[in-house]
Design an enzyme around this catalytic site. Structure first.
Site, PDB file in Angstrom:
ATOM      1  N   ASP A   1     -10.039   1.859  -1.525  1.00  0.00           N
ATOM      2  CA  ASP A   1      -9.152   1.529  -0.564  1.00  0.00           C
ATOM      3  C   ASP A   1      -9.834   1.803   0.900  1.00  0.00           C
ATOM      4  O   ASP A   1     -10.807   2.050   0.812  1.00  0.00           O
ATOM      5  CB  ASP A   1      -7.660   2.392  -0.747  1.00  0.00           C
ATOM      6  CG  ASP A   1      -6.725   1.381  -0.102  1.00  0.00           C
ATOM      7  OD1 ASP A   1      -6.451   1.390   1.115  1.00  0.00           O
ATOM      8  OD2 ASP A   1      -5.987   0.739  -0.844  1.00  0.00           O
ATOM      9  N   ASP A   2      -8.864   2.040   1.947  1.00  0.00           N
ATOM     10  CA  ASP A   2      -9.606   2.535   3.214  1.00  0.00           C
ATOM     11  C   ASP A   2     -10.287   3.623   3.414  1.00  0.00           C
ATOM     12  O   ASP A   2     -10.498   4.278   2.506  1.00  0.00           O
ATOM     13  CB  ASP A   2      -8.104   2.568   4.034  1.00  0.00           C
ATOM     14  CG  ASP A   2      -8.535   2.283   5.490  1.00  0.00           C
ATOM     15  OD1 ASP A   2      -9.500   2.148   6.120  1.00  0.00           O
ATOM     16  OD2 ASP A   2      -7.445   2.579   6.362  1.00  0.00           O
TER      17      ASP A   2
ATOM     18  N   LYS B   1      -8.787  -6.024  -1.335  1.00  0.00           N
ATOM     19  CA  LYS B   1      -7.373  -5.890  -1.001  1.00  0.00           C
ATOM     20  C   LYS B   1      -7.391  -6.125   0.707  1.00  0.00           C
ATOM     21  O   LYS B   1      -8.225  -5.226   1.275  1.00  0.00           O
ATOM     22  CB  LYS B   1      -7.030  -4.291  -1.011  1.00  0.00           C
ATOM     23  CG  LYS B   1      -5.571  -3.882  -0.640  1.00  0.00           C
ATOM     24  CD  LYS B   1      -5.325  -2.516  -0.996  1.00  0.00           C
ATOM     25  CE  LYS B   1      -4.050  -2.279  -0.140  1.00  0.00           C
ATOM     26  NZ  LYS B   1      -3.572  -0.566  -0.403  1.00  0.00           N
TER      27      LYS B   1
ATOM     28  N   ASP C   1      -5.538  -5.582   4.180  1.00  0.00           N
ATOM     29  CA  ASP C   1      -4.427  -5.220   4.801  1.00  0.00           C
ATOM     30  C   ASP C   1      -3.824  -5.835   6.033  1.00  0.00           C
ATOM     31  O   ASP C   1      -4.401  -6.922   6.468  1.00  0.00           O
ATOM     32  CB  ASP C   1      -4.579  -3.655   4.990  1.00  0.00           C
ATOM     33  CG  ASP C   1      -3.423  -2.661   4.796  1.00  0.00           C
ATOM     34  OD1 ASP C   1      -2.206  -3.611   4.787  1.00  0.00           O
ATOM     35  OD2 ASP C   1      -3.496  -1.613   4.378  1.00  0.00           O
TER      36      ASP C   1
ATOM     37  N   GLU D   1       0.450  -8.015   3.243  1.00  0.00           N
ATOM     38  CA  GLU D   1       0.853  -8.109   4.594  1.00  0.00           C
ATOM     39  C   GLU D   1       2.365  -7.757   4.420  1.00  0.00           C
ATOM     40  O   GLU D   1       3.202  -7.930   5.309  1.00  0.00           O
ATOM     41  CB  GLU D   1       1.045  -9.414   5.316  1.00  0.00           C
ATOM     42  CG  GLU D   1       1.550 -10.559   4.549  1.00  0.00           C
ATOM     43  CD  GLU D   1       2.957 -10.836   4.674  1.00  0.00           C
ATOM     44  OE1 GLU D   1       3.170 -11.662   5.517  1.00  0.00           O
ATOM     45  OE2 GLU D   1       3.999 -10.179   3.876  1.00  0.00           O
ATOM     46  N   TRP D   2       2.536  -6.827   3.633  1.00  0.00           N
ATOM     47  CA  TRP D   2       3.968  -5.915   3.269  1.00  0.00           C
ATOM     48  C   TRP D   2       5.172  -6.775   3.128  1.00  0.00           C
ATOM     49  O   TRP D   2       6.171  -6.323   3.258  1.00  0.00           O
ATOM     50  CB  TRP D   2       3.873  -5.063   4.559  1.00  0.00           C
ATOM     51  CG  TRP D   2       2.596  -4.315   4.716  1.00  0.00           C
ATOM     52  CD1 TRP D   2       1.875  -3.862   3.951  1.00  0.00           C
ATOM     53  CD2 TRP D   2       2.251  -4.190   6.403  1.00  0.00           C
ATOM     54  NE1 TRP D   2       0.493  -3.447   4.774  1.00  0.00           N
ATOM     55  CE2 TRP D   2       0.844  -3.509   6.282  1.00  0.00           C
ATOM     56  CE3 TRP D   2       2.889  -4.177   7.431  1.00  0.00           C
ATOM     57  CZ2 TRP D   2       0.372  -3.215   7.231  1.00  0.00           C
ATOM     58  CZ3 TRP D   2       2.162  -4.190   8.733  1.00  0.00           C
ATOM     59  CH2 TRP D   2       0.940  -3.346   8.476  1.00  0.00           C
TER      60      TRP D   2
ATOM     61  N   GLN E   1       6.124  -9.277   5.039  1.00  0.00           N
ATOM     62  CA  GLN E   1       6.407  -9.336   6.464  1.00  0.00           C
ATOM     63  C   GLN E   1       7.205 -11.137   6.457  1.00  0.00           C
ATOM     64  O   GLN E   1       8.164 -11.176   7.242  1.00  0.00           O
ATOM     65  CB  GLN E   1       5.831  -9.024   7.377  1.00  0.00           C
ATOM     66  CG  GLN E   1       5.648  -7.545   7.574  1.00  0.00           C
ATOM     67  CD  GLN E   1       5.005  -7.150   8.979  1.00  0.00           C
ATOM     68  OE1 GLN E   1       4.344  -7.965   9.433  1.00  0.00           O
ATOM     69  NE2 GLN E   1       5.089  -5.831   9.407  1.00  0.00           N
TER      70      GLN E   1
ATOM     71  N   ARG F   1       1.628  -8.340  -1.400  1.00  0.00           N
ATOM     72  CA  ARG F   1       2.418  -7.448  -1.367  1.00  0.00           C
ATOM     73  C   ARG F   1       3.874  -8.292  -0.878  1.00  0.00           C
ATOM     74  O   ARG F   1       3.755  -8.790  -0.164  1.00  0.00           O
ATOM     75  CB  ARG F   1       1.864  -6.353  -0.544  1.00  0.00           C
ATOM     76  CG  ARG F   1       0.949  -5.342  -1.199  1.00  0.00           C
ATOM     77  CD  ARG F   1       1.711  -4.227  -1.974  1.00  0.00           C
ATOM     78  NE  ARG F   1       2.446  -3.677  -1.113  1.00  0.00           N
ATOM     79  CZ  ARG F   1       1.878  -2.628  -0.375  1.00  0.00           C
ATOM     80  NH1 ARG F   1       0.543  -2.118  -0.478  1.00  0.00           N
ATOM     81  NH2 ARG F   1       2.558  -1.954   0.423  1.00  0.00           N
TER      82      ARG F   1
ATOM     83  N   ASP G   1       4.801   0.138   1.678  1.00  0.00           N
ATOM     84  CA  ASP G   1       4.072   1.034   0.546  1.00  0.00           C
ATOM     85  C   ASP G   1       4.883   1.808  -0.170  1.00  0.00           C
ATOM     86  O   ASP G   1       6.045   2.113   0.122  1.00  0.00           O
ATOM     87  CB  ASP G   1       3.284   2.018   1.586  1.00  0.00           C
ATOM     88  CG  ASP G   1       2.174   1.356   2.206  1.00  0.00           C
ATOM     89  OD1 ASP G   1       1.645   0.186   2.223  1.00  0.00           O
ATOM     90  OD2 ASP G   1       1.295   2.086   2.818  1.00  0.00           O
TER      91      ASP G   1
END
Length: 396
Positions: free
Chosen positions: A82-83, A159, A161, A194-195, A197, A212, A216
């Site tokens: 990940d990040d 992934k 973000d 992009e959660w 949104q 997604r 989170d």
């Protein structure tokens, strides 16, 4: 004759326009037909447990543990970084650079190591100017270059973000990376993050392998149950090659009880969610391993029919979740979200079975079978626990 020619031109133009629309539509629908994710991806991701505290030794040890534990043989194949893996600045050619202090050998060497174990390597970037940790650059405006870099490193999963996104709609930013990955010369799983949104379930299936649907996840009961409900809203949009993603698994991180983690894993499996382990598998305990390695539950997630199960009945805190499986089977979860033991009943009409159906009910956690079950399935379920079954039609 002139009139006939006019009509022929109109017909030709209309046919041409229709064919163009069909071709364009086909091209859009086929954009992410990269042959990946015919079933939801399974693997591990570094964020939930380690956040930015990652290095190449951890990734190698995790790959080793995935194999030695037997989890890879069950289907867990992706090792996803990940990040925080990169330097804050690009090199003089504008390329992303692995962080020298934590990934001194570089990502290509790490990819070779992971591949040598029969596993796949995933990486992280962001559809913005910086990643969410603000410790490395995002890929906004560098999509083609970064996709080619990832391909050259042997990356199998991205992934992507949504931080530092300049306020531009994800519907504009994410297709650029999708196209870049397609043009990279390597098949790379594209995970949009992009959660939820802009309701990505309604549009991301054309450009990504998963998206997604939520913010989170946190390692607690409230967060897990809320996310399960949010993800359930979009069940009809999941299909082979394109999956709803309610975020990674928290099983084994310590914030929930055994029964809560069992519920978490069961619901994620039924919902055809990516099964990405989020704990430290190098030191997982026996309970965690037993939850993650239940082949019968994993088989529901990986069923080739690829239809997401969903909540079909709710009576206060008592719920029935169900979904069809291949060979005319049905998966069922009786879920007690309350604080007291309770009897939960799934009637055949609740779960899409004929009222006359006689089934064999396989309890996936007890590994036992109840034969000749008629009209309904009922069980006493402990607080925050669940029972999970597959129902197979039997003979009268």
């Amino acid at each position: 004759m002139v009139l006939l020619g006019f009509f022929l031109r109109i017909i030709t133009f209309t046919l041409s326009l229709t064919l163009t629309q069909v071709v364009d539509g086909f091209q859009s629908r086929m954009l992410m037909n990269n042959g990946l994710a015919l079933t939801p991806p399974m693997g591990w991701n570094s964020w939930n447990h380690f956040q930015c505290n990652i290095n190449e030794t951890l990734i190698k040890q995790t790959a080793d543990a995935m194999v030695s534990s037997g989890l890879s043989a069950i289907g867990y194949k992706y090792i996803n970084i990940d990040d925080c893996w990169g330097e804050l600045k690009r090199d003089s050619q504008g390329n992303l650079v692995a962080k020298v202090s934590t990934f001194p050998s570089g990502i290509k060497a790490l990819s070779d190591y992971v591949h040598s174990k029969g596993l796949k390597l995933g990486i992280y970037s962001d559809a913005g100017t910086l990643t969410c940790s603000q410790t490395m650059p995002g890929s906004l405006g560098h999509e083609e270059q970064d996709a080619k870099t990832f391909a050259s490193w042997g990356i199998d999963y991205l992934k992507y973000d949504n931080c530092e996104n300049t306020g531009t709609s994800p519907k504009e930013r994410y297709p650029k990376m999708s196209k870049a990955l397609i043009n990279s010369g390597r098949s790379i799983f594209f995970s949009l993050c992009e959660w939820g949104q802009e309701d990505p379930a309604t549009w991301a299936g054309d450009i990504g392998n998963s998206w997604r649907t939520t913010g989170d996840i946190q390692d607690n009961w409230k967060s897990m149950t809320m996310i399960a409900d949010q993800n359930d809203r979009w069940a009809a949009y999941a299909r082979p090659g394109s999956w709803n993603d309610p975020d990674m698994l928290e099983v084994g991180n310590g914030g929930m009880t055994r029964e809560e983690y069992r519920s978490h894993f069961s619901i994620w499996a039924l919902a055809k969610a990516p099964l990405l382990i989020g704990c430290d598998i190098r030191s997982m305990n026996k309970v965690t391993f037993e939850l993650l390695s239940n082949r019968e539950v994993v088989a529901v997630n990986q069923d080739k029919l690829g239809i997401q199960g969903k909540k079909v009945k709710k009576d206060g805190d008592l719920e029935v979740w169900a979904g069809p499986l291949s060979m005319k089977r049905v998966a069922v979860i009786l879920w007690n979200r309350g604080s007291s033991p309770a009897n939960i009943t799934a009637r055949w009409e609740d779960i899409g079975l004929d009222s006359s159906a006689i089934v064999n009910a396989r309890d996936l956690w007890e590994h036992s079978t109840h034969s000749g079950v008629r009209k309904q399935l009922a069980a006493l379920v402990e607080p925050h626990a669940c029972k999970m079954y597959t129902l197979t039609r039997g003979k009268a």
